[in-house]
Design a protein around this motif. Structure first.
Motif, PDB file in Angstrom:
ATOM      1  N   SER B  15       0.976  -0.954  -0.801  1.00  0.00           N
ATOM      2  CA  SER B  15      -0.324   0.062  -0.437  1.00  0.00           C
ATOM      3  C   SER B  15       0.853   1.532  -0.307  1.00  0.00           C
ATOM      4  O   SER B  15       0.743   2.219  -0.486  1.00  0.00           O
ATOM      5  CB  SER B  15      -0.988  -0.118   1.281  1.00  0.00           C
ATOM      6  OG  SER B  15      -1.986  -0.874   1.160  1.00  0.00           O
ATOM      7  N   HIS B  17       3.957   1.489  -0.796  1.00  0.00           N
ATOM      8  CA  HIS B  17       4.453   2.000  -2.374  1.00  0.00           C
ATOM      9  C   HIS B  17       3.668   2.557  -3.199  1.00  0.00           C
ATOM     10  O   HIS B  17       3.898   3.037  -4.321  1.00  0.00           O
ATOM     11  CB  HIS B  17       5.178   0.304  -2.230  1.00  0.00           C
ATOM     12  CG  HIS B  17       5.557  -0.019  -3.967  1.00  0.00           C
ATOM     13  ND1 HIS B  17       6.665   0.771  -4.278  1.00  0.00           N
ATOM     14  CD2 HIS B  17       5.208   0.055  -5.606  1.00  0.00           C
ATOM     15  CE1 HIS B  17       7.273   0.535  -5.426  1.00  0.00           C
ATOM     16  NE2 HIS B  17       6.513   0.063  -6.041  1.00  0.00           N
ATOM     17  N   ARG B  18       2.294   1.806  -3.539  1.00  0.00           N
ATOM     18  CA  ARG B  18       1.124   2.492  -4.309  1.00  0.00           C
ATOM     19  C   ARG B  18       1.384   4.209  -4.058  1.00  0.00           C
ATOM     20  O   ARG B  18       0.831   4.389  -5.218  1.00  0.00           O
ATOM     21  CB  ARG B  18      -0.059   1.321  -3.904  1.00  0.00           C
ATOM     22  CG  ARG B  18      -0.977   1.591  -5.265  1.00  0.00           C
ATOM     23  CD  ARG B  18      -2.202   1.550  -4.341  1.00  0.00           C
ATOM     24  NE  ARG B  18      -3.922   2.247  -4.693  1.00  0.00           N
ATOM     25  CZ  ARG B  18      -4.181   1.929  -6.065  1.00  0.00           C
ATOM     26  NH1 ARG B  18      -3.037   0.696  -6.726  1.00  0.00           N
ATOM     27  NH2 ARG B  18      -4.948   2.752  -6.849  1.00  0.00           N
ATOM     28  N   ASN B  19       0.469   4.119  -2.642  1.00  0.00           N
ATOM     29  CA  ASN B  19       0.772   5.445  -2.424  1.00  0.00           C
ATOM     30  C   ASN B  19       2.246   6.600  -2.614  1.00  0.00           C
ATOM     31  O   ASN B  19       1.551   7.692  -3.136  1.00  0.00           O
ATOM     32  CB  ASN B  19       0.140   5.488  -0.673  1.00  0.00           C
ATOM     33  CG  ASN B  19      -0.954   5.118  -0.461  1.00  0.00           C
ATOM     34  OD1 ASN B  19      -1.711   5.008  -1.431  1.00  0.00           O
ATOM     35  ND2 ASN B  19      -1.465   5.089   0.674  1.00  0.00           N
ATOM     36  N   GLN B  21       4.047   6.126  -5.800  1.00  0.00           N
ATOM     37  CA  GLN B  21       4.360   6.094  -6.355  1.00  0.00           C
ATOM     38  C   GLN B  21       2.605   7.474  -6.996  1.00  0.00           C
ATOM     39  O   GLN B  21       2.823   7.182  -8.245  1.00  0.00           O
ATOM     40  CB  GLN B  21       3.252   4.677  -7.320  1.00  0.00           C
ATOM     41  CG  GLN B  21       4.758   4.258  -7.236  1.00  0.00           C
ATOM     42  CD  GLN B  21       4.061   3.005  -8.236  1.00  0.00           C
ATOM     43  OE1 GLN B  21       4.400   2.031  -9.065  1.00  0.00           O
ATOM     44  NE2 GLN B  21       2.877   2.180  -8.484  1.00  0.00           N
ATOM     45  N   ALA B 382       0.277   5.094 -10.607  1.00  0.00           N
ATOM     46  CA  ALA B 382      -0.243   3.975  -9.561  1.00  0.00           C
ATOM     47  C   ALA B 382      -1.294   3.161 -10.216  1.00  0.00           C
ATOM     48  O   ALA B 382      -2.014   4.576 -10.583  1.00  0.00           O
ATOM     49  CB  ALA B 382      -0.900   3.957  -8.445  1.00  0.00           C
TER      50      ALA B 382
END
Lengths: 388, 388
Positions: B15, B17-19, B21, B382
């Motif tokens: 999560s 990592h995605r955020n 991005q 993302a």
DNA sequence: TGGATTAACTCAATTCAATTGAATTATCAA
DNA sequence: TTGATAATTCAATTGAATTGAGTTAATCCA
């Protein structure tokens, strides 16, 4: 009508939602599967999957299916989708009728219905759809409170475009927010789509493309439509009108593709031979009789279809192309067997894991079932993350 | 060569990592932006965005840009991408040369290079690519340790297909895992792509399509290529060969599209008029002189291009079609101005928010820069979640 | 000029949902 | 019968988000 897909960040709640979807998706794909295996597939811990499975079972979406012993080690308890765990309504609005189907979580139709439509103004259509939905819930009371949403198919294209007014689109719907109207009327989340896109999704949920993430679908409706699935999701285009392949000019005797391959095309061709054919069954009969006029039409249609396949293969490089729609099964079979597959294509590979052209669902309800499949797909597929 | 995109579950780490991005993506899109605004865009709390911004600043990927006062309330501290925060290598392998470019986090090229190639065996190519990478790091020492990855463009199609051996693909690469070879040689994450797909992505990172999530890109290379961006991500197809539009048969004097519209096509046409033109500059000169042979070619090419636009618009319903590639800028302009846009198209809408055909990047390095853009896109975008 | 209002921002505590690690259970294989 | 293997469970921990209560810096308006 412009879909502005919300770029969203992630938090605990949204992660759990995603993981639930992914777990359901694995169960759906496998039919029956154990928790440890799901954990491996999703790169989660077994503990996490255990928790999610417990939650989903509590919610009535999963059932235990006994243990399956596979070599050494404790046999895994198998889980499967509980059909009554959730329902999706599929609705197809055509110029002359409304079709509806209620699918359970496994994609099985538990009730279907057709009501005639005299006019297509939004008010009339909304009334009919609401009535049809109410009737479906009466037929299947256990679906009450377990509705996942409604997929609604309308003749595209949506909004004002250069191919509007070609006879297929509905009058009175050009400038309204159809999804919002339906959603308000039936009080369900609504996904709107054209027939081809919906039918394409049906193949992923119950049909010929269940293991595939990237495929194309050619749909026989009034015209010829295309549905594209990429990464398990529909490629809808910026305004929801992707897939209007019928209007593409092709080499040959016809101006555009659907002049050669579509229900309207065959009807026109047969009419010239003094055959007035209006429904699928009549067409099927002619096909069984090997009617000469139909056979000549099929020959040109196969060539044109080969051309469509060439375009689709070279533009999308799909795992396969599925052929389906409102045609007799026999004719679909004929197309799959006799369409000339172009040599000059990226899909013409020596050791292809899938056939290039396969047969999908046929019959009147294809798009209606697909409409419901749009909802089921949302419940069963998490958007895939590019692994790094 | 089959990409099996891993269906992954989510956890705290992924999560975050995605955020990260998504936050970088918002900063990139806006140029300079405050934390509260990012939080609203991503449906996160300002506290979360604050934490992530602090982390990214620590990592050297962001810089403060002072406060921006906007009406009442405390002015927001603006953040922008720090160019030196990360670098992406772009490599294009052509039959006769290797091109390379190093882009900083904002998409600016900080060094470019071209080395001639005598043979195209994997060993030779790998050596050259490794050398070119080493040289780039020597030129830009601050990029050492801050490499995000390498995008590598090779002539498609990849693997054995029906359009292999058409003269564009490289010998000796048909049956190797190119991405793995490159990744091992230069010790970076590698993304492999064809020229058109890479060039398409460049428009999203630095070019004409920065605010768009769904668009199509027509690329002039040796042939004619297509890149499709949907939901901010490349539509690569099941085997990475999507976009081979050049091989599609079209109505008119030519057998397939790229017989009418491509560099090879114009060279062939000019050769018939005793003009031996080999590079972009020579072509540009002829164009400036309004050379008659070139002008007649342009006329047919425009018609064929209009046909390509019709196909792409009706199949994808993109926000726009971008035209770019290894052509003189003036000719691209000419195409954008003179290509007949088909009436029979879903994109022919009365109040279109974007022009249907716009001009993208031109010149020799288009695909090379695009290769690097593939990496930057991964860092800045993302995968979008379907909101519910 | 000064207080009210607004919005961005910070700090500390809490919560959610994942992971970790140790223990238990059920099967297969020797 | 015993050891190996794999699924499962329980309890404790961790990571990353949210929540809620201040603080700060600007505009608006009397």
């Amino acid at each position: 009508m412009i879909s502005t897909p919300l770029q969203q960040g992630s938090n605990a709640e949204r992660s759990r939602h995603r993981n639930r979807q992914a777990v359901l998706g694995q169960v759906h794909l496998a039919g029956a599967i154990g928790r440890a295996e799901i954990a491996r597939a999703l790169a989660l811990t077994t503990q996490t999957v255990s928790n999610i499975i417990a939650e989903l079972s509590d919610d009535g979406m999963l059932i235990e299916k006994g243990r399956l012993s596979a070599g050494r080690g404790q046999p895994a308890i198998q889980y499967a989708l509980k059909p009554e765990g959730g329902y999706a309504l599929g609705v197809e609005v055509r110029p002359d009728a409304v079709f509806a189907a209620l699918l359970d979580l496994t994609g099985r139709a538990v009730t279907t219905e057709r009501v005639a439509l005299a006019r297509t103004d939004p008010d009339i259509v909304l009334d009919h759809v609401t009535a049809v939905y109410a009737h479906a819930l009466d037929q299947v009371p256990r679906a009450r409170g377990r509705m996942l949403g409604a997929g609604i198919v309308m003749p595209g294209p949506f909004g004002l475009t250069g191919i509007a007014g070609m006879g297929t689109d509905l009058t009175g719907w050009q400038e309204v927010d159809a999804a919002a109207l339906f959603s308000k009327a039936i009080e369900l989340p609504v996904v709107l789509s054209n027939d081809a896109n919906a039918a394409a999704m049906a193949e992923r949920i119950t049909g010929a493309a269940q293991e595939m993430n990237s495929y194309a679908y050619l749909y026989f409706g009034a015209g010829l439509g295309l549905g594209l699935i990429h990464g398990g999701q529909l490629v809808r285009g910026a305004y929801g009108n992707a897939g209007e392949i019928g209007h593409i000019p092709v080499p040959g005797p016809h101006a555009k593709l659907e002049d050669a391959v579509s229900r309207q095309s065959v009807q026109r061709h047969l009419l010239a031979a003094e055959l007035d054919v209006h429904d699928i069954d009549a067409l099927d009969q002619l096909f069984e009789q090997k009617n000469a006029a139909l056979m000549t039409w099929l020959d040109t249609a196969c060539d044109a279809l080969g051309h469509a396949v060439a375009i689709v293969e070279n533009l999308f490089d799909p795992q396969t192309v599925v052929l389906g729609g409102a045609m007799p099964n026999g004719i679909l079979e004929h197309f799959v067997a006799n369409t000339p597959l172009p040599d000059l294509s990226v899909s013409n590979r020596p050791h292809a894991p899938h056939p290039r052209l396969i047969q999908g669902a046929s019959g009147r309800m294809t798009a209606t079932l697909g409409a419901a499949a749009l909802i089921l797909n949302r419940a069963l597929t998490a958007p895939l993350s590019h692994a790094h």
